[in-house]
Design an enzyme around this catalytic site. Structure first.
Site, PDB file in Angstrom:
ATOM      1  N   PRO A   5       0.867  -1.297   0.061  1.00  0.00           N
ATOM      2  CA  PRO A   5      -0.004  -0.057  -0.034  1.00  0.00           C
ATOM      3  C   PRO A   5       1.068   1.144   0.091  1.00  0.00           C
ATOM      4  CG  PRO A   5      -0.499  -1.365   1.801  1.00  0.00           C
ATOM      5  CD  PRO A   5       0.705  -2.058   1.167  1.00  0.00           C
ATOM      6  N   GLU A   6       0.504   2.144  -0.769  1.00  0.00           N
ATOM      7  CA  GLU A   6       1.350   3.585  -0.889  1.00  0.00           C
ATOM      8  C   GLU A   6       0.434   4.605  -0.642  1.00  0.00           C
ATOM      9  OE1 GLU A   6       3.223   3.602  -4.690  1.00  0.00           O
ATOM     10  OE2 GLU A   6       3.409   1.667  -4.962  1.00  0.00           O
TER      11      GLU A   6
END
Ligand SMILES: [Zn+2]
Length: 284
Positions: free
Chosen positions: A2-3
């Site tokens: 996840p960014e």
């Protein structure tokens, strides 16, 4: 992994729960994998959280930080596969990957599942600077959507970096919250070959790159995070940004601008995707 946009989507989901119901208070918990808790023992983690209300969730880079009613903080980093889920306490559908359970009043539960087990949770006592406990926050770079993230800022961060620009973009001290997907996408939009040395970018390129980063992060946020192996928001809804991706995981597909097949190389151990025509190799 996840960014920024995915983590922000999780944050908004967590805050919407707080906004629509009584502020959740921790009434118990269980740590199923002790290495998930960083900076203190699992006993101290649980006993410190006991009785605390989860007031509001904040984000810095890829870190989620929940303000507690005692002035302390609950920190979470999802790393590769971590997920925060709201559950009813009656819901006993524990997965083999459930690592931490926080029981909340009103028969609710905040659950941390993490298949690859790189995710971490921290308790930061009141009056202690957050970065003292969560060391990754110490030299965190600017948020890409903040006023601080100017071309001058980016130029100054990159001019001394004798590394490929792709690798430099993954460095959280340069810009906060960028990972493999948004780095590849931003370099495509900025028309910069990923192996170009960061220090060799001219000011026009840095300017384009800054705008490209702002653009891909904003788009990612609009779509609620990307669709990749296991990103889901707190209700299990899957994002859909990859449908829009220019280069990420598009290798072999024709470039949407020039029809040249997208290439994939390994750079700093990470898969890197680019269009060899739109992003011509630059002399380093
Ligand atoms: Zn192209």
């Amino acid at each position: 992994m996840p960014e920024l946009p995915e983590v922000e989507t999780v944050r908004l989901g967590l805050n919407s729960v707080i906004a629509t119901s009584k502020t959740p208070t921790v009434v118990g918990g269980e740590v199923l994998l002790s290495s998930t808790i960083a900076g203190c023992s699992q006993e101290f983690f649980l006993s410190s959280l006991y009785g605390q209300s989860l007031v509001a969730w904040h984000r810095r880079g890829k870190y989620l930080l929940c303000e507690l009613s005692n002035g302390g903080w609950l920190g979470v980093h999802l790393r590769m596969t971590g997920r925060l889920l709201w559950k009813d306490r009656q819901c006993q559908d524990l997965s083999p990957h459930t690592r931490v359970r926080l029981f909340l009043d009103g028969d609710r539960e905040l659950r941390f599942d993490d298949q690859r087990t790189f995710g971490k949770m921290w308790y930061v006592p009141p009056q202690v600077p957050v970065a003292e406990v969560i060391s990754g926050l110490k030299s965190m770079g600017a948020e890409p959507l903040s006023a601080e993230f100017t071309s001058e800022y980016l130029q100054q961060k990159l001019h001394s970096k004798q590394r490929a620009i792709k690798t430099a973009l993954l460095d959280q001290t340069v810009v906060a919250g960028i990972g493999n997907i948004y780095a590849d996408e931003a370099l495509f939009i900025g028309r910069i070959h990923p192996t170009t040395l960061a220090s060799r970018l001219n000011s026009a390129q840095v300017d384009h790159l800054r705008l490209a980063i702002v653009s891909v992060i904003s788009e990612g946020l609009k779509f609620g995070g990307t669709t990749f192996s296991n990103f889901q928001d707190i209700n299990g809804k899957v994002g859909n940004y990859l449908d829009q991706a220019w280069v990420f995981r598009q290798h072999g597909q024709p470039c949407q601008i020039c029809q040249t097949p997208i290439q994939r190389i390994k750079l700093g151990g990470r898969s890197t995707h680019f269009c060899p025509n739109c992003q011509p190799r630059q002399e380093n």
